[in-house]
Design a protein around this motif. Structure first.
Motif, PDB file in Angstrom:
ATOM      1  N   HIS A 384       0.812  -1.239   0.116  1.00 34.43           N
ATOM      2  CA  HIS A 384      -0.100   0.188  -0.118  1.00 34.43           C
ATOM      3  C   HIS A 384       0.812   1.072   0.221  1.00 34.43           C
ATOM      4  CE1 HIS A 384      -4.115  -1.125   0.158  1.00 34.43           C
ATOM      5  NE2 HIS A 384      -3.534  -2.434   0.449  1.00 34.43           N
ATOM      6  N   LEU A 387       2.128   1.624  -3.401  1.00 33.51           N
ATOM      7  CA  LEU A 387       1.239   2.100  -4.508  1.00 33.51           C
ATOM      8  C   LEU A 387       0.697   3.686  -4.179  1.00 33.51           C
ATOM      9  CD1 LEU A 387      -1.061  -1.204  -4.590  1.00 33.51           C
ATOM     10  CD2 LEU A 387       0.112  -0.276  -6.218  1.00 33.51           C
ATOM     11  N   GLU A 388       0.742   3.963  -2.958  1.00 35.51           N
ATOM     12  CA  GLU A 388       0.347   5.283  -2.749  1.00 35.51           C
ATOM     13  C   GLU A 388       1.355   6.343  -3.186  1.00 35.51           C
ATOM     14  OE1 GLU A 388      -1.692   5.152   1.631  1.00 35.51           O
ATOM     15  OE2 GLU A 388      -0.849   6.863   0.995  1.00 35.51           O
ATOM     16  N   MET A 391       1.199   6.405  -7.054  1.00 35.82           N
ATOM     17  CA  MET A 391       0.151   7.221  -7.604  1.00 35.82           C
ATOM     18  C   MET A 391       0.636   8.775  -7.284  1.00 35.82           C
ATOM     19  SD  MET A 391      -2.457   5.180  -8.651  1.00 35.82           S
ATOM     20  CE  MET A 391      -3.778   6.775  -8.594  1.00 35.82           C
ATOM     21  N   ASP A 398      -2.992   4.228 -13.444  1.00 36.30           N
ATOM     22  CA  ASP A 398      -3.859   3.307 -12.767  1.00 36.30           C
ATOM     23  C   ASP A 398      -3.365   2.067 -12.466  1.00 36.30           C
ATOM     24  OD1 ASP A 398      -7.428   2.930 -14.329  1.00 36.30           O
ATOM     25  OD2 ASP A 398      -6.531   2.872 -12.090  1.00 36.30           O
ATOM     26  N   GLY A 399      -4.219   1.315 -11.633  1.00 39.02           N
ATOM     27  CA  GLY A 399      -3.697   0.147 -11.408  1.00 39.02           C
ATOM     28  C   GLY A 399      -4.875  -0.781 -10.558  1.00 39.02           C
TER      29      GLY A 399
ATOM     30  N   ALA B 192     -11.101  -3.349  -8.347  1.00 40.26           N
ATOM     31  CA  ALA B 192     -11.030  -2.195  -7.695  1.00 40.26           C
ATOM     32  C   ALA B 192      -9.736  -1.323  -8.138  1.00 40.26           C
ATOM     33  CB  ALA B 192     -10.983  -2.525  -6.366  1.00 40.26           C
ATOM     34  N   THR B 193      -9.682  -0.185  -8.684  1.00 39.94           N
ATOM     35  CA  THR B 193      -8.496   0.403  -9.277  1.00 39.94           C
ATOM     36  C   THR B 193      -7.968   1.331  -8.184  1.00 39.94           C
ATOM     37  OG1 THR B 193      -9.906   1.968 -10.085  1.00 39.94           O
ATOM     38  CG2 THR B 193      -9.368   0.366 -11.689  1.00 39.94           C
ATOM     39  N   LEU B 194      -6.910   1.268  -8.538  1.00 36.49           N
ATOM     40  CA  LEU B 194      -5.975   2.070  -7.070  1.00 36.49           C
ATOM     41  C   LEU B 194      -6.425   3.381  -6.762  1.00 36.49           C
ATOM     42  CD1 LEU B 194      -2.212   1.416  -7.855  1.00 36.49           C
ATOM     43  CD2 LEU B 194      -3.528   0.457  -6.057  1.00 36.49           C
ATOM     44  N   PRO B 195      -7.057   4.424  -7.656  1.00 36.92           N
ATOM     45  CA  PRO B 195      -7.293   5.482  -7.109  1.00 36.92           C
ATOM     46  C   PRO B 195      -8.697   5.237  -6.359  1.00 36.92           C
ATOM     47  CG  PRO B 195      -7.268   5.726  -9.430  1.00 36.92           C
ATOM     48  CD  PRO B 195      -6.810   4.117  -8.944  1.00 36.92           C
ATOM     49  N   MET B 198      -7.723   3.940  -2.786  1.00 38.56           N
ATOM     50  CA  MET B 198      -7.234   5.289  -1.924  1.00 38.56           C
ATOM     51  C   MET B 198      -8.558   5.879  -1.557  1.00 38.56           C
ATOM     52  SD  MET B 198      -4.058   4.772  -2.144  1.00 38.56           S
ATOM     53  CE  MET B 198      -3.070   3.631  -3.155  1.00 38.56           C
ATOM     54  N   LYS B 201     -10.478   4.364   1.417  1.00 33.94           N
ATOM     55  CA  LYS B 201      -9.906   4.670   2.590  1.00 33.94           C
ATOM     56  C   LYS B 201     -10.580   5.586   3.489  1.00 33.94           C
ATOM     57  CE  LYS B 201      -5.055   2.322   1.946  1.00 33.94           C
ATOM     58  NZ  LYS B 201      -4.085   2.621   1.661  1.00 33.94           N
TER      59      LYS B 201
END
Lengths: 623, 254
Positions: A384, A387-388, A391, A398-399, B192-195, B198, B201
């Protein structure tokens, strides 16, 4: 240039050396390029002559002098022309009787059943073998090879037949020796994680066996459902886990190999560390079946990770992809186990032919990252954070993340099934190139520009973490003009950046003529780089009475062992009649460059003197 | 239609995991085993999010009943596009005996409390295969139900549902508020995409106790024993038909 190795024992009978070297020298003269079978029983050449390294083909014959001439066929590709058939015998009824007695029910001559062994997985090359043998034990393999050696019959060892360079199928009518029935797991030690098995075990079966015992195989390929471990070792397969666990050169601890004359080389050690003597097994790893038939493997297996996560990311540019790689190494550290990439054209192919949907939004590049670790919480936190960061710094557009097995398989299939999608797209031209990591995608863009409209698709994907690109070009049907446009171009491009024309697929039939591209454009740069292609080209293992020798035209390594210096350690060369022959530990290597012997570690004046005497006697013999 | 959709999500053992029975045959091993959202619940969440994207509903609320770990499942739903979550805390003995009846009572209470227009659930859970929660919830609420939905469309105040039944496909029109249960072919759940992960959360998950909803969790069922299915015997290969007959006779089958 000769490398002459001498032992450390002082009471080495010089006469002994000369006698043996005499025999060796004689045999070297006998083993000319047109390959006569050596029939002397003191010295048998263990040349498993299939269709590799066509020395008899003049256009690719490299003599001892340094300057490498380009193939004189000009721009026409050489991979299409097969080597001429060497003067091997053809299979007779008598031979078949012998095989049928030795392997009842496992000698196959039915053309329908032979079909799958004669054609490779890509359906691009076809052999015309008439006999398929399926031994179950090392003894049977040994007897087959001894018979074939004495009757001048060519043999083609075959594992899972999943190779991509046409190396697993016969070129002509070689007898196919399949290890498919040698699929027993011999032993697994779950303290050390060392697995010993026969070479015909399918990789996926080994994985399943190990997973029940808390371990995994150190390599993983898309072909795991069919490929066999013996073939993997023979081709030094790379795969998806190389980034984490290293290549087979490191993870294979021992091999049992049957040499061409039937002798069994038993290096099947299960020791993690053993510095006694030359590490003979390394020669066979990656030898593509030219030096011996691997019959058993002992391999070190890592622990099964408790937590596996796969991340699928989208990037705008290749530079960002590389920066993400650096970031992942920094932030994921030891849990990073795979870093693969694919481009948008690959994804289009997956969508069109396999109906797989894009997990994220459309981007020019996609990355598949896998982490493996022993603590899910620890891994997830690291992931995490990574990834943060990725991004936030806009390296990644995207991911998506997968922690469940079903989703992990789905994300991996985006990378693993590209080969399958390509076969649906048309005739595929496959190139497996190792390059400096920054240059990887440049080859794809240059190739696209170079080919223009002539090709249907040009895609690039691969193990970017290991610097390995899989460049694939498709066309509706096999097209010689397109091949001619692709082939010297891609190899010259690779040579220009000191890359390798075959990172993990091997040479096989299709790339055997391109091995020279490594040194093609810059021979002056490496005047001392004498251990280059010629030696690999013609390296053959000869076994003589006193020891064994590796022989090539320019490279000769001899290991001598007089009777009284037998030692307990060292590899044992087992003759067929069971009489063990010990190979001594070599510690001194006398390197002779040109005419001048160079003193190396452990080499004394007496070695030099001995060498001079040998040269002297050689001159006297010739004159 | 302005409205709220309640989506039930269940935390189950991941479908790819090999299930092992506890040595005392009281249940299956759940400790240390990978859990994830029930696949049918994923389809339900996806459908709700799709409706929201079509602007047919205003808010998607994800609900899960279970211990602390159920919050992860709610987070996944939030990452897929749900707006907020409700975690109904059920732990210990209550969780072991938690079944469709209890869950449907909870969902009915929540649906009334949240004034939901639709309750979308998965058709069944892959651990118990009950296929009861949706139907019971509808009955407790006295709402119409569209079960095994393979296609859902909202038309004014009515919902048109195409149901997958044994005979083929049945199309029904039911009025809202209603309960729907999702079948496999309703949609393909998105990744579920990363943005979104995030963003998830930051979304809220409210904590509720069953007692607050006035629900009694006592179970009327008692699990006596859990056994593995019998091991499949390996087959035998015979060379000729005569051999087959001999073997059958030996086994007493002929």
């Amino acid at each position: 240039m000769y490398i002459f190795s001498a032992g450390t024992f002082l009471s080495f009978a010089m006469v002994g050396i000369f006698q043996r070297s005499l025999r060796l020298r004689t045999s070297l003269r006998q083993l000319s390029f047109h390959g006569s079978t050596s029939s002397t029983d003191t010295l048998s050449s263990l040349v498993l002559r299939g269709r590799l390294f066509p020395i008899s083909s003049p256009s690719v014959f490299f003599s001892t002098h340094r300057t490498l001439q380009a193939p004189n066929d000009g721009p026409k590709s050489l991979s299409d022309t097969p080597p001429p058939r060497r003067p091997f015998s053809r299979v007779t009824e008598e031979d078949l009787t012998f095989f049928r007695t030795l392997l009842p029910g496992r000698t196959i001559t039915d053309p329908d059943l032979l079909e799958s062994s004669n054609v490779d997985w890509l359906k691009s090359v076809r052999g015309s073998s008439e006999v398929l043998l399926r031994p179950q034990t090392t003894e049977e393999v040994s007897q087959i090879l001894r018979y074939c050696n004495s009757h001048n019959l060519a043999v083609n060892p075959q594992g899972g037949n999943t190779g991509l360079v046409g190396g697993s199928v016969p070129v002509y009518d070689e007898i196919v020796l399949s290890t498919a029935l040698m699929n027993n797991i011999l032993h697994f030690n779950d303290v050390s994680g060392i697995l010993t098995c026969q070479s015909g075990c399918i990789l996926e079966n080994l994985s399943l066996y190990l997973e029940e015992r808390g371990h995994i195989m150190p390599l993983d390929l898309g072909a795991k459902g069919s490929c066999q471990i013996g073939g993997n070792v023979a081709t030094n397969a790379g795969g998806l886990r190389l980034l984490r666990y290293g290549s087979l050169h490191g993870t294979v601890l021992g091999l049992e190999v049957v040499l061409a004359d039937g002798r069994v080389l038993d290096c099947l050690s299960t020791l993690r560390k053993d510095n006694t003597g030359y590490d003979l097994k390394q020669l066979f790893i990656g030898s593509e079946g030219t030096l011996g038939v691997i019959t058993a493997v002992s391999i070190l297996c890592p622990q099964k990770p408790k937590s596996v996560n796969v991340v699928f990311l989208g990037c705008e540019t290749f530079e960002q992809l590389l920066k993400t790689f650096q970031l992942s190494k920094r932030m994921l550290g030891e849990i990073l186990s795979a870093y693969e990439f694919l481009d948008s054209e690959c994804l289009n192919l997956l969508k069109t032919h396999l109906k797989l949907q894009n997990p994220v939004s459309d981007c020019p590049f996609y990355i598949v990252i896998e982490t493996q670790g022993s603590d899910p919480n620890h891994d997830e936190e690291k992931l995490h954070n990574f990834l943060e960061e990725a991004m936030a710094s806009s390296l990644v557009v995207d991911g998506t993340v997968a922690t469940e097995e079903g989703k992990i398989k789905a994300l991996w299939s985006m990378r693993e099934r590209i080969t399958e999608a390509l076969t649906h797209d048309g005739f595929t031209y496959k190139y497996d190139i190792s390059l400096p990591v920054e240059r990887i995608y440049q080859l794809v863009t240059d190739m696209r520009r170079h080919l223009g409209d002539r090709a249907k698709s040009v895609v690039g994907y691969g193990h970017v973490g290991d610097g390995n690109l899989h460049l694939n070009i498709t066309s509706p049907a096999k097209n010689a003009a397109l091949l001619a446009a692709i082939e010297p171009f891609v190899y010259e491009w690779t040579a220009k950046f000191q890359g390798s024309i075959s990172a993990e697929h091997g040479l096989g039939l299709k790339k055997r003529n391109y091995i020279h591209y490594k040194d093609l454009l810059q021979p002056e740069k490496h005047p001392r780089n004498n251990c280059s292609i010629q030696e690999k080209d013609r390296l053959k293992v000869s076994v003589c009475d006193g020891g064994f020798s590796l022989r090539a035209d320019d490279l000769c390594v001899q290991v001598h062992q007089p009777a009284r210096h037998r030692r307990r350690h060292g590899q044992a060369l087992r003759r067929l009649d069971g009489d063990p022959l010990q190979v001594v530990v070599q510690r001194a290597v006398l390197v002779v460059v040109g005419d001048q012997p160079q003193l190396g570690a452990g080499v004394t004046r007496s070695h030099v003197r001995r060498h001079e005497l040998w040269e002297e006697s050689k001159r006297r013999r010739v004159s | 239609m302005s409205g709220r959709v309640l989506v039930g999500v269940k935390r189950v053992i991941d479908y790819a995991v090999k299930i092992r029975v506890k040595p005392d045959n009281s249940g299956v091993v759940t400790d240390g085993v990978k859990h994830s959202m029930n696949p049918f619940c994923e389809i339900a969440v996806e459908e709700a999010v799709k409706l929201k994207e079509k602007k047919l509903i205003k808010e998607v609320v994800a609900v899960s009943c279970g211990p602390q770990q159920s919050q992860e499942t709610i987070r996944t739903a939030l990452a897929m596009g749900a707006d907020r979550g409700i975690h109904v805390e059920v732990t210990g003995k209550d969780y072991d005996t938690l079944g469709p009846l209890q869950v449907s009572k909870i969902l009915a209470a929540l649906a009334k409390k949240e004034e939901a227009q639709l309750v979308i659930l998965g058709k069944q859970a892959i651990d118990d295969d009950c296929n009861q929660t949706g139907q019971m919830t509808a009955a407790l609420l006295d709402w119409p139900q569209g079960t095994f939905a393979s296609e859902v469309s909202l038309e004014n105040d009515k919902v048109k549902v195409v149901r997958e039944i044994d005979g083929g496909l049945e199309t029904i029109k039911i009025s809202t508020p209603a309960v729907l249960t999702a079948d496999l072919r309703l949609n393909t759940p998105r990744y579920a995409t990363l943005p979104n992960i995030m963003k998830a959360k930051k979304k809220k998950i409210a904590n509720v106790k069953p007692a607050d909803l006035g629900v009694d969790l006592t179970s009327r069922l008692e699990v006596l024993r859990v056994d593995e299915p019998p091991q499949r015997q390996a087959g035998m290969k015979v060379e000729t038909v005569d051999d087959l007959v001999v073997k059958l006779k030996d086994a007493g089958k002929v």
